[in-house]
Design a protein around this motif. Sequence first.
Motif, PDB file in Angstrom:
ATOM      1  N   GLU A 131      46.893   8.996  22.726  1.00 45.58           N
ATOM      2  CA  GLU A 131      45.878   9.251  23.751  1.00 45.58           C
ATOM      3  C   GLU A 131      44.522   8.645  23.395  1.00 45.58           C
ATOM      4  O   GLU A 131      43.572   8.769  24.170  1.00 45.58           O
ATOM      5  CB  GLU A 131      45.728  10.755  23.963  1.00 45.58           C
ATOM      6  N   LEU A 132      44.432   7.991  22.235  1.00 41.36           N
ATOM      7  CA  LEU A 132      43.170   7.424  21.773  1.00 41.36           C
ATOM      8  C   LEU A 132      43.114   5.925  22.014  1.00 41.36           C
ATOM      9  O   LEU A 132      44.140   5.250  22.107  1.00 41.36           O
ATOM     10  CB  LEU A 132      43.004   7.672  20.268  1.00 41.36           C
ATOM     11  N   SER A 133      41.902   5.401  22.082  1.00 38.90           N
ATOM     12  CA  SER A 133      41.708   3.950  22.101  1.00 38.90           C
ATOM     13  C   SER A 133      41.876   3.406  20.680  1.00 38.90           C
ATOM     14  O   SER A 133      41.936   4.172  19.710  1.00 38.90           O
ATOM     15  CB  SER A 133      40.306   3.612  22.606  1.00 38.90           C
ATOM     16  N   GLY A 134      41.923   2.080  20.555  1.00 41.91           N
ATOM     17  CA  GLY A 134      42.051   1.481  19.232  1.00 41.91           C
ATOM     18  C   GLY A 134      40.896   1.857  18.322  1.00 41.91           C
ATOM     19  O   GLY A 134      41.095   2.183  17.147  1.00 41.91           O
ATOM     20  N   GLY A 135      39.684   1.818  18.850  1.00 43.54           N
ATOM     21  CA  GLY A 135      38.520   2.183  18.060  1.00 43.54           C
ATOM     22  C   GLY A 135      38.555   3.641  17.626  1.00 43.54           C
ATOM     23  O   GLY A 135      38.168   3.974  16.499  1.00 43.54           O
ATOM     24  N   GLU A 136      39.020   4.515  18.517  1.00 47.51           N
ATOM     25  CA  GLU A 136      39.116   5.932  18.170  1.00 47.51           C
ATOM     26  C   GLU A 136      40.188   6.161  17.108  1.00 47.51           C
ATOM     27  O   GLU A 136      40.000   6.993  16.201  1.00 47.51           O
ATOM     28  CB  GLU A 136      39.430   6.749  19.422  1.00 47.51           C
ATOM     29  N   MET A 137      41.292   5.423  17.191  1.00 49.94           N
ATOM     30  CA  MET A 137      42.323   5.560  16.167  1.00 49.94           C
ATOM     31  C   MET A 137      41.808   5.104  14.807  1.00 49.94           C
ATOM     32  O   MET A 137      42.083   5.729  13.778  1.00 49.94           O
ATOM     33  CB  MET A 137      43.583   4.772  16.565  1.00 49.94           C
ATOM     34  N   GLN A 138      41.021   4.007  14.788  1.00 49.96           N
ATOM     35  CA  GLN A 138      40.505   3.545  13.507  1.00 49.96           C
ATOM     36  C   GLN A 138      39.464   4.501  12.954  1.00 49.96           C
ATOM     37  O   GLN A 138      39.390   4.720  11.749  1.00 49.96           O
ATOM     38  CB  GLN A 138      39.935   2.130  13.638  1.00 49.96           C
ATOM     39  N   ARG A 139      38.660   5.101  13.812  1.00 45.59           N
ATOM     40  CA  ARG A 139      37.698   6.102  13.337  1.00 45.59           C
ATOM     41  C   ARG A 139      38.422   7.332  12.781  1.00 45.59           C
ATOM     42  O   ARG A 139      37.989   7.919  11.789  1.00 45.59           O
ATOM     43  CB  ARG A 139      36.743   6.506  14.467  1.00 45.59           C
ATOM     44  N   THR A 140      39.533   7.698  13.408  1.00 42.88           N
ATOM     45  CA  THR A 140      40.364   8.779  12.876  1.00 42.88           C
ATOM     46  C   THR A 140      40.896   8.411  11.501  1.00 42.88           C
ATOM     47  O   THR A 140      40.893   9.227  10.569  1.00 42.88           O
ATOM     48  CB  THR A 140      41.533   9.075  13.833  1.00 42.88           C
ATOM     49  N   ALA A 141      41.347   7.159  11.361  1.00 40.27           N
ATOM     50  CA  ALA A 141      41.883   6.702  10.083  1.00 40.27           C
ATOM     51  C   ALA A 141      40.810   6.697   8.993  1.00 40.27           C
ATOM     52  O   ALA A 141      41.088   7.003   7.829  1.00 40.27           O
ATOM     53  CB  ALA A 141      42.479   5.307  10.236  1.00 40.27           C
ATOM     54  N   ILE A 142      39.580   6.361   9.354  1.00 46.16           N
ATOM     55  CA  ILE A 142      38.480   6.396   8.382  1.00 46.16           C
ATOM     56  C   ILE A 142      38.210   7.834   7.945  1.00 46.16           C
ATOM     57  O   ILE A 142      38.026   8.114   6.754  1.00 46.16           O
ATOM     58  CB  ILE A 142      37.219   5.747   8.979  1.00 46.16           C
ATOM     59  N   ALA A 143      38.204   8.756   8.902  1.00 40.24           N
ATOM     60  CA  ALA A 143      38.006  10.168   8.565  1.00 40.24           C
ATOM     61  C   ALA A 143      39.111  10.645   7.627  1.00 40.24           C
ATOM     62  O   ALA A 143      38.846  11.355   6.643  1.00 40.24           O
ATOM     63  CB  ALA A 143      37.973  11.017   9.834  1.00 40.24           C
ATOM     64  N   ARG A 144      40.339  10.270   7.905  1.00 40.63           N
ATOM     65  CA  ARG A 144      41.454  10.662   7.025  1.00 40.63           C
ATOM     66  C   ARG A 144      41.275  10.083   5.627  1.00 40.63           C
ATOM     67  O   ARG A 144      41.523  10.757   4.616  1.00 40.63           O
ATOM     68  CB  ARG A 144      42.784  10.178   7.621  1.00 40.63           C
ATOM     69  N   ALA A 145      40.820   8.836   5.536  1.00 44.29           N
ATOM     70  CA  ALA A 145      40.635   8.184   4.235  1.00 44.29           C
ATOM     71  C   ALA A 145      39.563   8.872   3.403  1.00 44.29           C
ATOM     72  O   ALA A 145      39.609   8.836   2.164  1.00 44.29           O
ATOM     73  CB  ALA A 145      40.276   6.717   4.438  1.00 44.29           C
ATOM     74  N   LEU A 146      38.595   9.508   4.059  1.00 51.76           N
ATOM     75  CA  LEU A 146      37.462  10.098   3.348  1.00 51.76           C
ATOM     76  C   LEU A 146      37.580  11.595   3.128  1.00 51.76           C
ATOM     77  O   LEU A 146      36.752  12.180   2.426  1.00 51.76           O
ATOM     78  CB  LEU A 146      36.172   9.794   4.107  1.00 51.76           C
TER      79      LEU A 146
END
Length: 223
Positions: free
Chosen positions: A141-156
Amino acid sequence: MIELRDARKVYEQGGREVVALDGVSLTVGDGEFLAVIGRSGSGKSTLLHLAGGVDLPSSGSVRVDGKLTSERTDDELTLLRRRRIGFVFQFFNLLPTLTVLENVAMPLLLDGARASVAEKPALALLERVGLGHRAQHRPAELSGGEMQRTAIARALVMRPVIVLADEPTGNLDSQTGMGVLKLLRELTSERRCTVVMVTHDRIAAATADRTVELADGRLLTNS
């Protein structure tokens, strides 16, 4: 700190040897944001795998977070990757059946935290990247940018000392990609992370503190 000394990586492929890295020496200082640029097949991902303890060099040495990776046991390498290193991938690698919040909390859950405990820092990071309102959505349900921001949050979420980013803007349009890079820089700077980002995009690389270039497994520049 990450330190490679004459690191070489050779793979067996179809009965022949393929040299992925050929004697690379490189030091990344604490808190530095380094971009490694190169074409496909240049050795960028191999360098990232060695820096992340995902793989070991065929010869030479790799020191991560103060210790040689070759001197760590498999369990020690697993804990290094889980607790001390955050990974950001080009294709996000989010689990489609989990919510955004659950995806971000996953590293904490794998490390033994209760869900009620893990969700607090995960939600705080989602708020920080502007996705608190998407916490209960699925990745589809997310855009590409939202998915990458989610991935950054997970990484941190584990508060790593090192962040390794593999083509983090490669699957995004240029405007969204620059926004993601700005966010990555801000968050890692706030947390004083050491960052190694591999990319083929010179515009993306220009956002780093320093850029080095790989070609055919060899380091060409160290600027």
